[in-house]
Design a protein around this motif. Structure first.
Motif, PDB file in Angstrom:
ATOM      1  N   UNK A   1      -3.528  10.675   2.225  1.00  0.00           N
ATOM      2  CA  UNK A   1      -4.394   9.819   1.415  1.00  0.00           C
ATOM      3  C   UNK A   1      -3.607   8.597   0.961  1.00  0.00           C
ATOM      4  N   UNK A   2      -4.334   7.609   0.498  1.00  0.00           N
ATOM      5  CA  UNK A   2      -3.709   6.473  -0.165  1.00  0.00           C
ATOM      6  C   UNK A   2      -3.575   6.775  -1.648  1.00  0.00           C
ATOM      7  N   UNK A   3      -2.419   6.452  -2.222  1.00  0.00           N
ATOM      8  CA  UNK A   3      -2.232   6.530  -3.672  1.00  0.00           C
ATOM      9  C   UNK A   3      -2.586   5.161  -4.231  1.00  0.00           C
ATOM     10  N   UNK A   4      -3.803   5.042  -4.759  1.00  0.00           N
ATOM     11  CA  UNK A   4      -4.363   3.739  -5.114  1.00  0.00           C
ATOM     12  C   UNK A   4      -3.678   3.133  -6.335  1.00  0.00           C
ATOM     13  N   UNK A   5      -3.407   3.952  -7.348  1.00  0.00           N
ATOM     14  CA  UNK A   5      -2.797   3.408  -8.556  1.00  0.00           C
ATOM     15  C   UNK A   5      -2.930   4.336  -9.736  1.00  0.00           C
TER      16      UNK A   5
ATOM     17  N   UNK B   1       2.904   2.289   3.193  1.00  0.00           N
ATOM     18  CA  UNK B   1       2.116   2.478   4.414  1.00  0.00           C
ATOM     19  C   UNK B   1       2.862   1.943   5.633  1.00  0.00           C
ATOM     20  N   UNK B   2       3.576   0.851   5.441  1.00  0.00           N
ATOM     21  CA  UNK B   2       4.332   0.258   6.543  1.00  0.00           C
ATOM     22  C   UNK B   2       5.428   1.195   7.030  1.00  0.00           C
ATOM     23  N   UNK B   3       6.160   1.800   6.079  1.00  0.00           N
ATOM     24  CA  UNK B   3       7.244   2.709   6.436  1.00  0.00           C
ATOM     25  C   UNK B   3       6.690   3.957   7.126  1.00  0.00           C
TER      26      UNK B   3
ATOM     27  N   UNK C   1       0.849  -1.188   0.000  1.00  0.00           N
ATOM     28  CA  UNK C   1       0.000   0.000   0.000  1.00  0.00           C
ATOM     29  C   UNK C   1       0.886   1.241   0.000  1.00  0.00           C
ATOM     30  N   UNK C   2       0.526   2.213  -0.842  1.00  0.00           N
ATOM     31  CA  UNK C   2       1.291   3.451  -0.979  1.00  0.00           C
ATOM     32  C   UNK C   2       0.453   4.604  -0.456  1.00  0.00           C
ATOM     33  N   UNK C   3       1.062   5.481   0.333  1.00  0.00           N
ATOM     34  CA  UNK C   3       0.340   6.616   0.899  1.00  0.00           C
ATOM     35  C   UNK C   3       1.087   7.917   0.616  1.00  0.00           C
ATOM     36  N   UNK C   4       0.359   9.024   0.714  1.00  0.00           N
ATOM     37  CA  UNK C   4       0.924  10.358   0.545  1.00  0.00           C
ATOM     38  C   UNK C   4       1.168  10.936   1.930  1.00  0.00           C
TER      39      UNK C   4
ATOM     40  N   UNK D   1       2.813   8.236 -11.005  1.00  0.00           N
ATOM     41  CA  UNK D   1       2.491   6.842 -11.263  1.00  0.00           C
ATOM     42  C   UNK D   1       3.710   5.946 -11.205  1.00  0.00           C
ATOM     43  N   UNK D   2       4.813   6.422 -11.759  1.00  0.00           N
ATOM     44  CA  UNK D   2       6.066   5.661 -11.719  1.00  0.00           C
ATOM     45  C   UNK D   2       6.531   5.481 -10.276  1.00  0.00           C
ATOM     46  N   UNK D   3       6.383   6.539  -9.489  1.00  0.00           N
ATOM     47  CA  UNK D   3       6.792   6.475  -8.084  1.00  0.00           C
ATOM     48  C   UNK D   3       5.956   5.462  -7.311  1.00  0.00           C
ATOM     49  N   UNK D   4       4.659   5.437  -7.585  1.00  0.00           N
ATOM     50  CA  UNK D   4       3.793   4.452  -6.935  1.00  0.00           C
ATOM     51  C   UNK D   4       4.305   3.042  -7.196  1.00  0.00           C
ATOM     52  N   UNK D   5       4.677   2.779  -8.447  1.00  0.00           N
ATOM     53  CA  UNK D   5       5.158   1.450  -8.799  1.00  0.00           C
ATOM     54  C   UNK D   5       6.523   1.158  -8.174  1.00  0.00           C
ATOM     55  N   UNK D   6       7.377   2.163  -8.041  1.00  0.00           N
ATOM     56  CA  UNK D   6       8.662   1.956  -7.370  1.00  0.00           C
ATOM     57  C   UNK D   6       8.461   1.429  -5.954  1.00  0.00           C
ATOM     58  N   UNK D   7       7.476   1.987  -5.266  1.00  0.00           N
ATOM     59  CA  UNK D   7       7.208   1.562  -3.893  1.00  0.00           C
ATOM     60  C   UNK D   7       6.473   0.226  -3.873  1.00  0.00           C
TER      61      UNK D   7
END
Length: 423
Positions: A262-266, A250-252, A7-10, A178-184
């Motif tokens: 917010x969550x960055x969903x995708x 989200x863990x970090x 899960x990726x968050x802002x 979007x690229x950053x979301x995928x990196x995480x």
């Protein structure tokens, strides 16, 4: 750490725009329906057909020390200002390594620009012609490189997991996020600083866009010139600035007790394969990007209550986007509040996706959608296909989990849709 489903968050936001020198003043301007567009008062503007633009509200010289600023293209100056604000907002007190809460080998930077250091390139060419070879700045090459903003942000925060620069015209800033979301998500990084920047208010780009008939020539009413969805719309207004997010697993974020916006969903990506500048009129490529987003995330369409639309104020592009939203969401489109913030900021080209992602995240966080200004007489096709927020800001659903989209599209047929959700 390797994973494909994190899960990726802002956790941080930053901006410098025609509405304000930081994210807070930019957001206040958006909610108030303030226009950042004004007349161009430079001497060179007098001979232009287009004599208006959305210029930055706070000059970088007021923020960045002069010796440092002289080594940075204007686009890199904007990116650095926005990134440093976002970094601090995320709760980091120093660059990675010096701040023990982030490992530099797990930190990335993805800052996009549609054009890069165009003002440096053109200005230094003038120096070459007028003053000779020896007067050309030795900093010219690192200043004009499209990856210059990203490289300088990476240096500032100490990123070593990867520093990248997507270039896809006006979709660039959104593609960076979007690229950053995928990196995480895929485990390459725990934290990524991502967004977009642009600084192209210069006689050549303005003349070129103007001769393409892409820009508004409403010189007599600068603040009313950017008017998405209005029947009298006649093109976009060029803007400048940058918007940056700090994205984090989200863990970090939880481990260090970070505030989460917010969550960055995708993301959803597609290409029109239609024309180098004209959008596909029925929005088929945009529809494909929206389906791609829904197919590759756990986003429930019923959660979507807001869209920050690309909506540049061009006759064809504005409607194609709304047709796509109607095609994909059907009757639910009647319950999605659509905002066109370029009516206030102008069009920041490669910086648009960054700034508008900041606006989208803040819309969710505050549960309010910014208005679209200057819509005096709405296009019937726009009214038939979408619920456009006009005149003043609108409160979003107060209870439960809600989501919002940020749409960005670019010359070449690039389509990019980002999704964010409350936590």
């Amino acid at each position: 750490m390797s994973s494909t489903n994190r899960t990726v968050v802002v956790t941080g936001i930053g901006a410098t725009t025609p509405l304000g020198g930081d994210a807070a003043s930019t957001w206040d301007g958006l909610i108030a329906g303030k226009s950042g567009v004004g007349p161009l008062e430079q001497d060179w503007a007098a001979e232009q057909a287009v004599r208006i633009a959305a210029q930055i509200a706070v000059e970088p010289s007021e923020v960045i020390p002069r010796p440092q600023a002289r080594r940075l293209d204007r686009s890199a100056q904007f990116a650095l200002i926005a990134a440093q604000e976002a970094w601090k907002d995320a709760g980091f007190t120093a660059k990675a390594g010096e701040d023990a809460s982030v490992d530099p080998d797990r930190l990335g930077a993805v800052i996009a620009s549609g054009i890069g250091g165009v003002t440096t390139l053109l200005d230094q060419y003038d120096v070459l012609k007028e003053k000779g070879v020896r007067r050309v700045s030795p900093h010219t090459v690192p200043m004009l490189m499209p990856n210059g903003p990203s490289a300088n942000v990476g240096l500032a925060v100490g990123a070593r997991a990867g520093v990248h620069t997507p270039v896809s015209a006006c979709a660039s800033g959104a593609e960076a996020i979007g690229y950053a979301i995928e990196m995480i998500r895929t485990g390459r990084a725990d934290v990524v600083v991502a967004g977009g920047t642009e600084a192209a208010i210069h006689p050549l780009p303005i003349a070129a866009f103007g001769n393409m008939m892409a820009m508004s020539k409403n010189n007599d009413d600068p603040q009313g010139a950017s008017r998405p969805y209005d029947v009298e719309r006649d093109g976009f207004v060029l803007g400048e600035g940058a918007g940056v997010l700090v994205l984090e697993s989200a863990e970090h974020a939880a481990k260090r007790g970070a505030r989460v916006y917010a969550e960055a969903v995708g993301q959803g990506i597609s290409a029109d394969s239609h024309d180098i500048v004209q959008p596909e009129p029925e929005g088929r490529g945009i529809s494909h990007a929206l389906h791609n987003l829904l197919d590759n995330s756990d986003l429930d369409p019923a959660e979507i209550v807001h869209v920050n639309a690309h909506a540049t104020s061009t006759p064809a592009g504005d409607i194609a986007e709304l047709k796509a939203l109607r095609k994909v969401f059907g009757d639910h489109a009647d319950h999605i509040a659509v905002s066109a913030t370029k009516s206030m900021t102008g069009h920041l080209l490669g910086g648009a996706g960054g700034v508008e992602s900041v606006a989208t995240v803040l819309a969710l966080y505050n549960r309010v959608a910014p208005p679209t200004i200057n819509v005096q007489n709405i296009d019937p096709e726009a009214e038939a296909n979408a619920d456009v927020v006009r005149g003043e800001a609108r409160k979003l659903r107060a209870e439960g989990r809600i989501a919002a989209l940020n749409d960005s599209f670019g010359f070449g047929g690039h389509n990019m849709v980002l999704a964010f959700r409350t936590v």
